[in-house]
Design a protein around this motif. Structure first.
Motif, mmCIF file in Angstrom:
data_model
loop_
_atom_site.group_PDB
_atom_site.id
_atom_site.type_symbol
_atom_site.label_atom_id
_atom_site.label_comp_id
_atom_site.label_asym_id
_atom_site.label_seq_id
_atom_site.Cartn_x
_atom_site.Cartn_y
_atom_site.Cartn_z
ATOM 1 N N ARG A 1 17.750 -18.272 -33.280
ATOM 2 C CA ARG A 1 16.816 -18.049 -34.340
ATOM 3 C C ARG A 1 17.899 -17.735 -35.688
ATOM 4 O O ARG A 1 17.775 -18.435 -36.531
ATOM 5 C CB ARG A 1 16.014 -16.838 -34.145
ATOM 6 C CG ARG A 1 14.928 -16.399 -35.376
ATOM 7 C CD ARG A 1 13.915 -15.568 -34.833
ATOM 8 N NE ARG A 1 12.991 -15.480 -35.814
ATOM 9 C CZ ARG A 1 13.147 -14.719 -36.872
ATOM 10 N NH1 ARG A 1 14.274 -13.990 -37.074
ATOM 11 N NH2 ARG A 1 12.242 -14.564 -37.996
ATOM 12 N N SER A 2 18.738 -16.410 -35.499
ATOM 13 C CA SER A 2 19.372 -16.031 -36.628
ATOM 14 C C SER A 2 20.317 -15.102 -36.194
ATOM 15 O O SER A 2 20.266 -14.576 -35.005
ATOM 16 C CB SER A 2 18.471 -15.365 -37.608
ATOM 17 O OG SER A 2 19.027 -15.075 -38.913
ATOM 18 N N ALA A 3 21.266 -14.786 -37.079
ATOM 19 C CA ALA A 3 22.296 -13.638 -36.842
ATOM 20 C C ALA A 3 21.654 -12.426 -37.187
ATOM 21 O O ALA A 3 21.172 -12.382 -38.348
ATOM 22 C CB ALA A 3 23.588 -14.112 -37.418
ATOM 23 N N SER A 4 21.715 -11.462 -36.298
ATOM 24 C CA SER A 4 21.219 -9.999 -36.567
ATOM 25 C C SER A 4 22.063 -8.961 -36.332
ATOM 26 O O SER A 4 23.234 -9.245 -35.709
ATOM 27 C CB SER A 4 19.776 -10.069 -35.814
ATOM 28 O OG SER A 4 18.912 -11.132 -36.312
ATOM 29 N N LEU B 1 26.808 -18.970 -39.384
ATOM 30 C CA LEU B 1 27.366 -20.248 -39.133
ATOM 31 C C LEU B 1 27.531 -20.788 -37.836
ATOM 32 O O LEU B 1 27.339 -21.929 -37.408
ATOM 33 C CB LEU B 1 28.609 -20.120 -39.956
ATOM 34 C CG LEU B 1 28.594 -20.316 -41.432
ATOM 35 C CD1 LEU B 1 29.902 -20.001 -42.037
ATOM 36 C CD2 LEU B 1 27.740 -21.363 -42.138
ATOM 37 N N LYS B 2 28.048 -19.990 -36.819
ATOM 38 C CA LYS B 2 28.170 -20.277 -35.412
ATOM 39 C C LYS B 2 26.843 -20.686 -34.663
ATOM 40 O O LYS B 2 26.825 -21.601 -34.078
ATOM 41 C CB LYS B 2 28.798 -19.150 -34.739
ATOM 42 C CG LYS B 2 29.449 -19.425 -33.206
ATOM 43 C CD LYS B 2 30.488 -20.319 -33.164
ATOM 44 C CE LYS B 2 31.225 -20.503 -31.858
ATOM 45 N NZ LYS B 2 32.252 -21.311 -31.990
ATOM 46 N N TRP C 1 13.800 -19.130 -44.013
ATOM 47 C CA TRP C 1 14.447 -17.616 -43.834
ATOM 48 C C TRP C 1 15.444 -17.581 -42.931
ATOM 49 O O TRP C 1 16.513 -16.759 -43.442
ATOM 50 C CB TRP C 1 12.844 -16.905 -43.690
ATOM 51 C CG TRP C 1 13.647 -15.451 -43.510
ATOM 52 C CD1 TRP C 1 13.187 -14.720 -42.524
ATOM 53 C CD2 TRP C 1 14.133 -14.691 -44.733
ATOM 54 N NE1 TRP C 1 13.748 -13.297 -42.753
ATOM 55 C CE2 TRP C 1 14.330 -13.400 -44.189
ATOM 56 C CE3 TRP C 1 14.561 -14.775 -45.832
ATOM 57 C CZ2 TRP C 1 14.718 -12.212 -44.761
ATOM 58 C CZ3 TRP C 1 14.999 -13.649 -46.644
ATOM 59 C CH2 TRP C 1 15.321 -12.651 -45.776
ATOM 60 N N ILE C 2 15.392 -18.114 -42.086
ATOM 61 C CA ILE C 2 16.309 -17.851 -40.747
ATOM 62 C C ILE C 2 17.970 -18.476 -41.155
ATOM 63 O O ILE C 2 18.938 -17.862 -40.745
ATOM 64 C CB ILE C 2 16.068 -18.262 -39.329
ATOM 65 C CG1 ILE C 2 15.874 -19.631 -39.345
ATOM 66 C CG2 ILE C 2 14.788 -17.688 -38.717
ATOM 67 C CD1 ILE C 2 15.712 -20.366 -37.866
ATOM 68 N N ARG C 3 17.573 -19.338 -42.251
ATOM 69 C CA ARG C 3 19.037 -20.007 -42.465
ATOM 70 C C ARG C 3 19.752 -19.210 -43.778
ATOM 71 O O ARG C 3 20.675 -19.880 -44.122
ATOM 72 C CB ARG C 3 19.028 -21.547 -42.786
ATOM 73 C CG ARG C 3 18.363 -21.991 -41.486
ATOM 74 C CD ARG C 3 17.943 -23.683 -41.930
ATOM 75 N NE ARG C 3 19.185 -24.375 -42.194
ATOM 76 C CZ ARG C 3 19.565 -24.925 -43.233
ATOM 77 N NH1 ARG C 3 18.772 -24.817 -44.307
ATOM 78 N NH2 ARG C 3 20.860 -25.606 -43.481
ATOM 79 N N ARG C 4 19.218 -18.258 -44.130
ATOM 80 C CA ARG C 4 19.537 -17.688 -45.258
ATOM 81 C C ARG C 4 21.075 -17.023 -45.322
ATOM 82 O O ARG C 4 21.620 -16.934 -46.362
ATOM 83 C CB ARG C 4 18.655 -16.256 -45.609
ATOM 84 C CG ARG C 4 18.763 -15.171 -44.797
ATOM 85 C CD ARG C 4 17.734 -14.249 -44.664
ATOM 86 N NE ARG C 4 17.756 -13.068 -43.840
ATOM 87 C CZ ARG C 4 17.648 -13.130 -42.447
ATOM 88 N NH1 ARG C 4 17.475 -14.455 -42.013
ATOM 89 N NH2 ARG C 4 17.726 -12.245 -41.660
#
Length: 304
Positions: free
Chosen positions: A209-212, A277-278, A298-301
């Motif tokens: 999904r995203s980096a957090s 990016l990974k 949003w998750i690619r921000r």
């Protein structure tokens, strides 16, 4: 050193409290409901022991009504999670309040048990989510919340999970609030998560999904990303801590405190961008329906 955290109060056009600042912790499991319902039930008990008594007070009934989570309500939830026919899956939504008071409640629990072969969903995953108000983080500190997240994750066979500062709202209700204010928050605080667990669980499959602040990686994602050693080489930052749960699962901590990433005060921390990016080649597939399309943008921000 902790940076200031945003204070958020979102209301509906009818002036009902809908969303507030807090922390969301979510896990996606590429498993059928009947494979994980017992471990999710135990994780929910761990969450309840960690938060103040009576933090969850309401549940969504099968007919769509919102009912008080008293002893009878808890028996309904127990039967729904543990005794419901498995081929039907399971949906449980618990909240601190039902739109009462001056601000929205910060404690929420959501569980969506899926059938992976259900033709209604293209790439489903079973999903579970726990939220906390910002005050919980400030009172107990990030080490406590990270340790609690680790305990919750321990029994869950997740493929992906994360914890982040967030616009905390029951069941994705942030999308019915003041859009001008919501857009302003979205554009300023890149570390502030917007989430809809039900929607994302219908499309994420075994993807990312995203980096957090906290990023949990299971299989097959961990292997696709080069394993623990590959990620250690890709994230050579002093703030980053890699903590294996076992040989197949990993917790990545990107900073001591969760970052709001206020672009008025600076840029994206390099470790957040590097992990984003990974992960980007392994994000779930974009869908045209809303809110999935909005959330995908949003998750690619952090990687754009």
């Amino acid at each position: 050193m902790r940076k200031p955290l945003p204070v958020i109060r979102l209301r509906s056009n009818g002036d009902f409290p809908l969303a507030r600042d807090g922390v969301v912790l979510t896990f996606f499991m590429h498993r059928n409901h009947e494979e994980v319902f017992a471990t999710v039930w135990r994780a929910m008990q761990t969450y309840l022991r960690a938060v103040p008594p009576k933090s969850l007070n309401w549940y969504d009934a099968d007919d769509g009504d919102t009912l008080a989570l008293d002893d009878n309500g808890w028996e309904v939830i127990r039967k729904r999670m543990l005794e419901r026919p498995w081929n039907l899956g399971c949906s449980v939504e618990l909240s601190e309040d039902a739109g009462e008071g001056e601000i929205a409640g910060g404690y929420q629990f959501e569980y969506y048990g899926r059938r992976l072969d259900d033709p209604f969903w293209k790439k489903p995953a079973t999903a579970v989510s726990f939220t906390f108000p910002t005050e919980y983080l400030l009172e107990h500190g990030p080490d406590h919340l990270r340790a609690l997240a680790f305990r919750l994750a321990w029994e869950l066979p997740f493929s992906f999970g994360y914890a982040s500062l967030a616009v905390v709202a029951s069941y994705g209700y942030w999308r019915t609030s003041d859009w001008d204010l919501l857009h302003a928050l979205r554009d300023r605080y890149l570390g502030l998560d917007l989430y809809d667990v039900r929607s994302t669980g219908s499309v994420i499959g075994t993807h990312a999904r995203s980096a957090s602040w906290l990023t949990f990686l299971g299989q097959p994602l961990l292997g696709q990303l080069g394993g623990i050693e590959g990620l250690r080489q890709a994230l050579p930052f002093p703030e980053v801590v890699l903590l294996p749960l076992d040989s197949q699962r990993l917790l990545i901590t990107l900073s001591e405190w969760p970052e709001a990433i206020d672009i008025q005060q600076g840029g994206i921390p390099p470790q957040y961008r590097a992990l984003a990016l990974k992960l980007e080649p392994f994000l779930y597939e974009k869908r045209p329906d809303w809110p999935a399309s909005y959330l995908y943008h949003w998750i690619r921000r952090l990687s754009q």
